[in-house]
Write a protein that holds these residues in place. Structure first.
Motif, short mmCIF file in Angstrom:
data_model
loop_
_atom_site.label_atom_id
_atom_site.label_comp_id
_atom_site.label_asym_id
_atom_site.label_seq_id
_atom_site.Cartn_x
_atom_site.Cartn_y
_atom_site.Cartn_z
N ASN A 1 0.79 -1.36 -0.04
CA ASN A 1 0.16 -0.08 0.00
C ASN A 1 0.74 1.33 0.00
O ASN A 1 0.22 2.51 0.17
CB ASN A 1 -0.71 0.23 1.16
N ASP A 2 2.55 1.11 -0.16
CA ASP A 2 3.17 2.37 0.16
C ASP A 2 3.10 3.00 1.07
O ASP A 2 3.30 4.29 1.04
CB ASP A 2 3.07 3.09 -1.37
N LYS A 3 2.54 2.58 2.26
CA LYS A 3 2.55 3.29 3.33
C LYS A 3 3.91 3.06 4.59
O LYS A 3 4.46 1.99 4.32
CB LYS A 3 0.98 2.76 4.31
N ILE A 4 3.83 4.14 5.09
CA ILE A 4 4.88 4.16 5.94
C ILE A 4 4.49 3.56 7.27
O ILE A 4 3.63 4.16 8.19
CB ILE A 4 5.46 5.63 6.44
N TYR A 5 5.31 2.57 7.97
CA TYR A 5 4.91 2.00 9.15
C TYR A 5 6.01 2.29 10.13
O TYR A 5 7.19 2.28 10.03
CB TYR A 5 4.90 0.50 9.08
N ILE A 6 5.54 2.73 11.50
CA ILE A 6 6.55 3.05 12.39
C ILE A 6 6.19 2.32 13.46
O ILE A 6 5.25 2.15 14.06
CB ILE A 6 6.60 4.55 12.60
N GLY A 7 7.28 1.81 14.57
CA GLY A 7 7.06 1.37 15.93
C GLY A 7 7.99 2.11 16.84
O GLY A 7 9.22 2.35 16.56
N TYR A 8 7.40 2.19 17.99
CA TYR A 8 8.23 2.92 19.12
C TYR A 8 8.31 1.88 20.01
O TYR A 8 7.62 1.12 20.66
CB TYR A 8 7.05 4.03 19.72
N ILE B 1 0.52 3.96 11.34
CA ILE B 1 0.99 4.29 9.81
C ILE B 1 0.92 5.73 9.67
O ILE B 1 0.07 6.77 10.15
CB ILE B 1 -0.12 3.62 9.00
N LEU B 2 1.97 6.22 9.27
CA LEU B 2 2.20 7.77 8.95
C LEU B 2 1.46 8.24 7.55
O LEU B 2 1.71 7.80 6.53
CB LEU B 2 3.80 8.10 9.07
N LYS C 1 -2.44 6.77 11.88
CA LYS C 1 -3.47 5.68 11.97
C LYS C 1 -2.90 4.54 12.84
O LYS C 1 -1.76 3.97 12.37
CB LYS C 1 -3.87 4.98 10.74
N THR C 2 -3.39 4.29 14.06
CA THR C 2 -2.85 3.55 14.94
C THR C 2 -3.18 1.89 14.58
O THR C 2 -4.60 1.67 14.62
CB THR C 2 -3.29 3.84 16.53
N ILE C 3 -2.49 0.90 14.87
CA ILE C 3 -2.75 -0.47 14.59
C ILE C 3 -2.30 -1.03 16.07
O ILE C 3 -1.30 -1.38 16.44
CB ILE C 3 -2.02 -1.02 13.76
N HIS D 1 -4.40 -5.81 8.86
CA HIS D 1 -3.57 -5.94 9.72
C HIS D 1 -3.64 -7.00 10.86
O HIS D 1 -3.09 -6.88 12.04
CB HIS D 1 -3.14 -4.65 10.46
N LYS D 2 -4.43 -8.11 10.47
CA LYS D 2 -4.55 -9.49 11.42
C LYS D 2 -3.09 -9.76 11.62
O LYS D 2 -2.19 -10.04 10.80
CB LYS D 2 -5.28 -10.31 10.60
N THR D 3 -3.03 -10.27 12.86
CA THR D 3 -1.66 -10.80 13.43
C THR D 3 -1.87 -12.35 13.74
O THR D 3 -3.21 -12.63 14.57
CB THR D 3 -0.96 -10.07 14.31
#
Length: 636
Positions: free
Chosen positions: A351-358, A366-367, A374-376, A434-436
């Protein structure tokens, strides 16, 4: 009578309609000119040629009498009278309509001459300046110049006289020239004006020395004009070069060896030069051993390369900012301010989205382009807990690594405390909310030492530090496949998947190889492969498997096809990452000094390829320090 009317009416109609409505027929106006010519003794002179010129038209006639009379169309003219044995007479005149203009002209016996009584070549500095030009003549003369940066004080004069040449300041980078013409009849003199620009440096480039061929590093400084060197001194005191600078000037290029120069470094010099007219340039300059370089405040957390738009993503902390950098122009495209303690970044090819983890946050973010998120949430799964250091069962909630395939399915590493060594794999599906989930496959229990997607973004390549193989996860079959190199006993360290083909670089302790996961072909190198190396394939190569490896103070070009190491450069700082564009034109590195400063550098691919395409005959061997350099410790 009828016949007379028949003839006259068309005549009247023709006269009426010959002019269009609203038009006035042009009526030319004339003036009469009378010229009487004598010599300096007031004796009549006949047989002279009289010429009147206006614009591009010129009318010449020979007068058999000393008196010339003729009618001309009213207007402005340049009148010239000449006769063999006499000096030409020239004057601008105005003929008014319906008037008689009478002129008494005296021709002086002799030959006209026109001489310069000053230099015919003027070399001027860049500033606005006034110069004098002196003329010796016995006749009338005019000046002509077509440039827009020169002003002449006189357009015409008679006899001995002078005029001033005013030049505008030359703010360009090039020398400019123009020619002033002084004309008197058939006589012509020229003054060539050459104006120099301020002395400027157009470009500096440091070229690293190849350790394999014992070629010293060198520097080239290009000026905007030919220069003469006055003085050159290195101001970098952390290295004492065993080789003198020995500068050489070739026109506008100053070059010299500088064995202290290292890849990615920048070095100060004091330099003084002058040009051919004595203008001087004296400055302290910095010469970088790179094409371009960006400096950041903060420390590097991680990076990511996206070939779709040739972007290099750099995640920084203190301050916490995500930078998107164009690898070709090395310009910062976007800056994303982040929350504190961002530890992971990836771009999802689905989806060309940027994913960030803290760190310590049980969620993925998702930025969005407008800097919103957008929070997952990472939900607790009580069926899969892990013992912590206190022998307590603890849920794995904190993302430490994530790689997606183009189908949206990826591998997510979750940890109970944010440490990658205490993490395990989970599947994640971006195409289905975003099922895990996890399975009982043994690979799901591992933590990845390195992990990235393959060239067609259908598979994920990863390795665990303690294993003798690396693993390929196929998102289509959801299967894990083990891949071994020729060396089946050394522990694996890192893997790097080629972004252009099916090759995978596999670094094991004291062993390194390239394995093609589609054909099974396996090439290896005998050079020791130690921890903390950084690697990428050379995508500018067409018929060979070549890569760049950064470790132990050097960047090496590894030619796996010919089992050679033709090039090795000393680097200035350890590279946290090394990569290149898919055409191999630019090499991109990221480095930090551990003291709050970081750099992203760009190098030309030719530096790493020019000698590698030649048969150098150098076999793979261990690199040693330059014996001629003494380096002092410093914060770099």
């Amino acid at each position: 009578m009828k016949l007379l009317l028949y003839i006259t009416l068309p005549t009247i109609l023709f006269a009426f309609y010959s002019c269009k409505k609203g038009e006035v027929a042009e009526v030319k106006q004339y003036s009469k000119l009378k010229v009487t010519v004598t010599n300096q003794y007031k004796q009549p002179v006949s047989g002279f040629t009289i010429s009147l010129k206006t614009g591009s038209r010129s009318i010449s006639k020979v007068s058999e009498s000393d008196i010339y009379t003729a009618s001309y169309e009213a207007g402005g003219y340049t009148l010239t009278i000449n006769k063999t044995g006499f000096i030409d007479f020239t004057e601008k005149i105005q003929l008014n309509a319906d008037e008689l203009k009478e002129m008494q002209i005296v021709l002086k016996a002799g030959e006209a001459y026109l001489k310069l009584n000053s230099d015919s070549i003027l070399r001027l500095p860049s500033s606005s300046l006034s110069s004098i030009v002196k003329i010796q003549s016995n006749t009338k003369w005019i000046t002509k110049d077509t440039s827009d940066w020169i002003e002449i004080s006189k357009a015409e004069a008679f006899g001995d006289d002078e005029f001033y040449v005013q030049t505008k300041a030359n703010l360009s980078d090039s020398i400019r020239s123009s020619t002033i013409k002084i004309l008197a009849g058939d006589h012509e003199q020229q003054v060539v004006i050459t104006q120099y620009p301020p002395i400027r440096i157009k470009k500096t480039i440091g070229i690293p020395g190849n350790v394999m061929t014992q070629t010293p590093s060198s520097i080239k400084i290009e000026f905007n004009q030919p220069v003469i060197l006055n003085n050159l001194q290195s101001l970098y005191y952390y290295c004492i070069s065993g080789t003198p600078l020995q500068p050489v000037v070739d026109s506008n290029i100053l070059s010299f060896n500088y064995s202290c120069g290292e890849l990615g470094g920048e070095y100060p010099f004091s330099i003084s030069v002058k040009n051919t007219i004595g203008d001087t340039f004296a400055e302290t300059i910095n010469v970088g051993f790179y094409l371009q370089q960006l400096h950041f405040k903060g420390n590097i957390v991680t990076h990511f390369v996206n070939d779709k738009d040739n972007s290099f993503w750099l995640l920084m902390e203190n301050p916490d900012i995500l930078y998107k950098i164009d690898m070709r122009s090395l310009k910062i495209i976007k800056e994303y301010p982040l929350f504190t303690n961002a530890r992971m970044i990836t771009v999802n090819p689905y989806n060309d989205k940027i994913y960030i983890g803290y760190s310590g946050v049980a969620a993925l973010y998702i930025l969005n382009p407008d800097f919103t998120y957008k929070t997952i949430p990472i939900k607790l799964d009580s069926t899969r807990l892990k013992y912590n250091q206190y022998e307590e069962l603890t849920p794995e909630l904190y993302p430490v690594n994530l790689v997606f395939t183009k189908s949206g399915i990826g591998l997510l590493s979750l940890s109970y405390n944010g440490d990658v060594g205490n993490s395990r794999f989970w599947f994640i599906d971006a195409a289905h909310g975003h099922k895990t989930w996890y399975t009982n496959a043994e690979e799901m229990e591992w933590y990845p030492y390195t992990m990235d997607v393959n060239y067609d973004q259908s598979k994920i390549i990863f390795t665990n530090y303690s294993l003798q193989y690396f693993t390929v996860f196929d998102s289509k079959t959801m299967a894990f496949n083990k891949v071994y190199s020729k060396n089946t006993w050394n522990q694996g360290d890192i893997t790097v998947a080629s972004r252009k083909d099916a090759n995978v670089y596999f670094q094991q302790v004291y062993y390194q190889s390239v394995v093609n996961i589609e054909t099974g072909s396996n090439t290896n190198a005998t050079l020791d492969a130690l921890d903390a190396a950084r690697f990428d394939f050379d995508y500018g190569q067409k018929n060979k498997i070549v890569g760049f490896r950064s470790w132990n103070g050097y960047v090496e070009v590894l030619d796996f096809t010919n089992s050679q190491t033709p090039i090795a450069y000393h680097y200035y700082r350890f590279f946290n990452s090394i990569t290149n564009t898919l055409d191999g034109k630019y090499i991109i590195t990221a480095a930090e000094n551990g003291n709050g400063d970081s750099w992203v550098s760009q190098f030309p691919g030719e530096w790493f390829r020019e000698e590698a395409t030649q048969s150098s005959g150098n076999t793979l061997l261990k690199i040693k320090q330059y014996p001629s350099l003494i380096r002092k410790s410093q914060w770099r």
